[in-house]
Design an enzyme around this catalytic site. Structure first.
Site, short mmCIF file in Angstrom:
data_model
loop_
_atom_site.label_atom_id
_atom_site.label_comp_id
_atom_site.label_asym_id
_atom_site.label_seq_id
_atom_site.Cartn_x
_atom_site.Cartn_y
_atom_site.Cartn_z
N GLU A 145 0.83 -1.21 0.00
CA GLU A 145 0.00 0.00 0.00
C GLU A 145 0.87 1.27 0.00
O GLU A 145 0.64 2.20 0.76
CB GLU A 145 -0.96 -0.01 1.20
CG GLU A 145 -1.88 -1.23 1.17
CD GLU A 145 -2.96 -1.25 2.23
OE1 GLU A 145 -2.72 -0.70 3.32
OE2 GLU A 145 -4.02 -1.82 1.96
N ASP B 265 -8.02 -9.00 4.18
CA ASP B 265 -7.82 -7.89 5.11
C ASP B 265 -8.88 -7.84 6.21
O ASP B 265 -9.78 -7.00 6.14
CB ASP B 265 -7.82 -6.57 4.34
CG ASP B 265 -7.35 -5.41 5.20
OD1 ASP B 265 -6.77 -5.68 6.26
OD2 ASP B 265 -7.58 -4.25 4.80
N GLU C 260 -12.58 -2.30 12.00
CA GLU C 260 -12.62 -1.54 10.73
C GLU C 260 -13.76 -2.00 9.84
O GLU C 260 -14.44 -1.19 9.23
CB GLU C 260 -11.27 -1.71 10.03
CG GLU C 260 -11.19 -1.04 8.67
CD GLU C 260 -9.81 -1.21 8.02
OE1 GLU C 260 -8.90 -1.76 8.67
OE2 GLU C 260 -9.67 -0.76 6.87
C1 GCV Z 1 -2.36 0.51 8.40
C2 GCV Z 1 -5.96 -2.11 5.61
C3 GCV Z 1 -6.38 -0.83 6.29
C4 GCV Z 1 -5.24 0.15 6.34
C5 GCV Z 1 -4.05 -0.52 7.03
C6 GCV Z 1 -3.70 -1.77 6.26
C7 GCV Z 1 -2.57 -2.54 6.91
O1 GCV Z 1 -5.73 -1.90 4.26
O2 GCV Z 1 -7.48 -0.28 5.63
O3 GCV Z 1 -5.66 1.30 7.02
O4 GCV Z 1 -2.96 0.36 7.13
O5 GCV Z 1 -4.80 -2.62 6.21
O6 GCV Z 1 -2.86 -3.49 7.61
O7 GCV Z 1 -1.42 -2.19 6.71
#
Ligand code: GCV
Length: 699
Positions: free
Chosen positions: A290, A364, A392
């Site tokens: 990411e 995720d 989340e």
């Molecule tokens: C910290 C998901 C979440 C992100 C998070 C990522 C991760 O994509 O939406 O906010 O980033 O996981 O675990 O690195």
């Protein structure tokens, strides 16, 4: 020897730093599951042999929280104390964190002994006794004995240096970086105390989407101040490390892990950190994921990156937790396959102080995911479990979703290699790894009740208990949490446990039944968005995951599709390869099926989906009714907050259900089964909902 021993008698005026921060209002949730009982007076006496800060805490905790009902004096002591070792108690296999609580006779005097091989073990024993008493157990006859099955039991805070928390729904970060290191908020002590009470022994202070600044001298001093507060509670501090820090704060031209200047920079940085924090735990790294920098930027492997950092902390006894949560924008492969593809070939290539930290599922933290195929597939590498405690994707702060069953479902999953389970991979039993760990993405913020709602506290609690012992039962954990949180009255505890145990499945039902995943709205991930299809990268779009069209729905991960099933051991792969042998709860994760596919119940897939959406909404309505029935039995402050949250949840469960059904109908053109209520609005209305200020969304 005897003269050297310190026998510290109970003192009625003993106070701890934590006591000084006792909440002003009685029932605002601040005290979590640690609810002070009436002050100990009368027959009970608490004494201590030996004197370390941690032993003093153990004594103070018992003095503070043990109900007066105990009919034996309690003695806190190390097992190595001569008077205790003379008893020849079975303590050898307690290791350095286990405890033993049991009635003994010491110098002709009957006492309830709380002991362990280290002061941390004794502290855990004190908390175990408090838990035992607060959940209705007899104190005088208590015999408790346990040692953690997992070595590193760590919270991951996704806290940013500006005070915001990524995916945080409980206010701002607890860490006041601005005022640290000079001002140490007493709340840091209470945080450590709560964690110690459930066996958590480490905390990663900053977000895995890390800023290099956290590795500069001023921030190291701030982290050191927190480490000082946490140390007596047995908690070590770790930091998320930004891989490109040598460039950003070190003035180097590269962060290539094979460059000696880069390795030297990290070594000097580690030395600097250990000068400030001698028991610093090590680094957590999100690399090449990411948008985060990493070794792949230089053509080096994840093992090259992890090992370079591991060499820097190794002389100090530190470790590296290297995340396997990687997927690349350049890679057209099924996202669910990418971490395995990247990491499996690296098995055996990591240094012995590296753990690979793997999310529970391959995408995720969805409300339900099959276990990650890396578990069991990297026998020569210690794999650390990463769970998400913050919700989340499960209704964030307001929806009641007890995660115990989600955690245990994954831990109990069989990998297909003999009798191996995911838990036995994580706790090291399977491959005899010494380095073992479990991480939980924290749901803690500066809200008065820490987690944004009473029931969210149960998820923090359950994570700690399962990290200590992954074989614990989710319902038993819910029960002991409820007893400590609301008291032992079964008229409260029974319905509360019932609500908790149904709650996660309800969220699955109303957000994504039958194995659907990643169908939420963009960015903040709040609410439904199965229609989203316009985002830049294919795997950011819900349509990528559900693949619904006029004929059917689901992601074909069998041999005719992405063949992700082949990443599992043959025994599991075989089950998942066939829709008939795939558990229906995971059906659409692995298979693209026609809308008229027959479920085991005889319903069509479409009918079964609709029924599950309705069941999810109905379960929330039932939970609401159960909670209503507890009005007279739960304090007003916590009752009202939960009641309000349940009404939000019921409304939003309906919203998820209606929006999802409206969208699926727009794709499949099918009518709703007879008697099923139509969505309240048309699809355009649901698509038009916008929440630019939803919390927790990284900016
Ligand atoms: C910290 C998901 C979440 C992100 C998070 C990522 C991760 O994509 O939406 O906010 O980033 O996981 O675990 O690195």
């Amino acid at each position: 020897m005897k003269a050297m021993r310190t026998l510290v008698r109970a003192s009625a005026i003993a106070v701890t730093a934590a006591l000084l921060t006792a909440p002003a209002a009685a029932e605002d949730g601040y005290r979590l599951w640690l609810r002070t009982q009436a002050p100990v007076e009368g027959p009970i006496a608490i004494s201590r042999l030996g004197d370390t800060p941690t032993l003093r805490l153990a004594e103070a905790e018992l003095r503070r929280d043990l109900p007066a009902a105990a009919n034996l004096p309690v003695l806190v002591a190390l097992a190595s104390d001569p008077s205790v070792s003379a008893l020849r108690l079975p303590v050898a296999d307690l290791g350095n964190e286990g405890y033993l609580v049991r009635p003994v006779s010491l110098g002709g005097r009957p006492v309830l002994l709380v002991t362990g091989n280290t002061d941390r073990g004794v502290l855990y024993g004190a908390f175990a006794l408090i838990r035992h008493a607060a959940s209705g157990g007899q104190i005088g006859s208590a015999t408790l004995r346990s040692a953690p099955k997992v070595k590193l039991r760590v919270l991951n805070h996704w806290d940013n240096l500006d005070g915001t928390v990524e995916r945080g729904y409980s206010g701002e970060s607890l860490w006041d970086w601005w005022k640290l290191p000079d001002y140490r908020d007493p709340r840091y002590t209470d945080y450590a105390r709560a964690n110690a009470s459930i066996g958590i022994n480490g905390t990663v202070l900053n977000n895995v989407n890390a800023k290099a600044d956290s590795l500069t001298a001023p921030y190291i001093a701030k982290a050191a101040a927190l480490a000082d507060v946490f140390r007596p509670w047995g908690i070590r501090v770790y930091l998320s490390a930004r891989f490109s820090a040598p460039i950003e704060i070190g003035g180097l031209k590269t962060a290539d892990p094979r460059d000696p200047a880069v390795a030297a920079w990290w070594k000097a940085k580690a030395d600097e950190i250990y000068r400030a924090i001698p028991d610093f735990g090590g680094f957590l790294v999100k690399a090449n994921s990411e948008g985060q920098p990493g070794p792949r930027d230089y053509g080096a492997s994840h093992a090259d990156g992890a090992n370079m950092l591991a060499a820097a902390v190794k002389p100090h006894g530190g470790i590296v937790m290297w995340r396997a949560f990687v997927y690349a924008d350049t890679d057209p492969e099924d996202r669910a396959k990418q971490a395995y593809t990247e990491f499996k070939p690296l098995d055996g290539k990591f240094a012995d102080n590296v753990m690979v930290q793997v999310k529970n599922g391959a995408i995720d933290f969805q409300p339900r995911e099959p276990f990650h195929p890396l578990f069991g597939a990297m026998p020569r590498t210690p794999l650390m479990m990463e769970f998400q405690i913050t919700k989340e994707y499960l209704g964030q702060a307001t929806h009641l979703a007890y995660l115990g069953p989600l955690f245990t479902e994954v831990l109990e999953a069989k990998t297909g290699r003999g009798r191996e389970t995911v838990a036995s991979v994580v706790d090291g039993e399977s491959e005899r790894h010494q380095l073992t760990g479990m991480a939980g993405v924290a749901n803690i913020g500066d809200d008065r009740d820490w987690t944004g709602g009473t029931f969210n506290q149960a998820n923090w609690y359950a994570f700690g208990r399962l990290a200590w012992d992954p074989s614990l039962d989710a319902a038993a954990i819910a029960r002991e949490w409820a007893q400590q949180t609301f008291g032992t009255d079964p008229r409260v505890v029974d319905p509360v446990v019932d609500m908790m145990m149904r709650s996660r499945e309800a969220v699955v039902d109303y957000t994504g039944p039958l194995g659907l995943a990643h169908v939420m709205a963009t960015g903040h991930h709040y609410g439904p968005g199965p229609w989203v299809s316009e985002l830049q990268r294919p795997e950011w779009n819900p349509v990528y995951y559900h693949r619904a069209d006029r004929q059917g729905i689901g992601f074909d991960r069998s041999r005719t599709g992405s063949n992700a099933v082949a990443q599992y051991a043959p025994a599991v792969a075989k089950l998942y390869a066939n829709p008939r042998t795939t558990p229906e709860s995971e059906l659409l994760w692995f298979h693209h099926l026609p809308w008229d596919y027959r479920l085991k119940s005889g319903e069509t897939l479409w009918e079964g989906m609709v029924r599950r959406y309705d069941r999810g909404v109905a379960t929330v309505a039932t939970m609401r009714r159960e909670w209503d029935g507890l009005r007279a039995l739960v304090d007003a402050e916590r009752w009202e907050k939960t009641a309000a949250f349940l009404s939000i949840q019921e409304r939003e469960a309906r919203w998820w259900r209606d929006a999802s059904l409206a969208y699926w109908q727009s794709v499949n053109g099918l009518p709703l089964p007879a008697g099923v209520a139509a969505p309240e609005h048309d699809l355009a209305w649901y698509k038009a909902q916008s929440f630019p200020h939803a919390p927790g969304n990284p900016h």
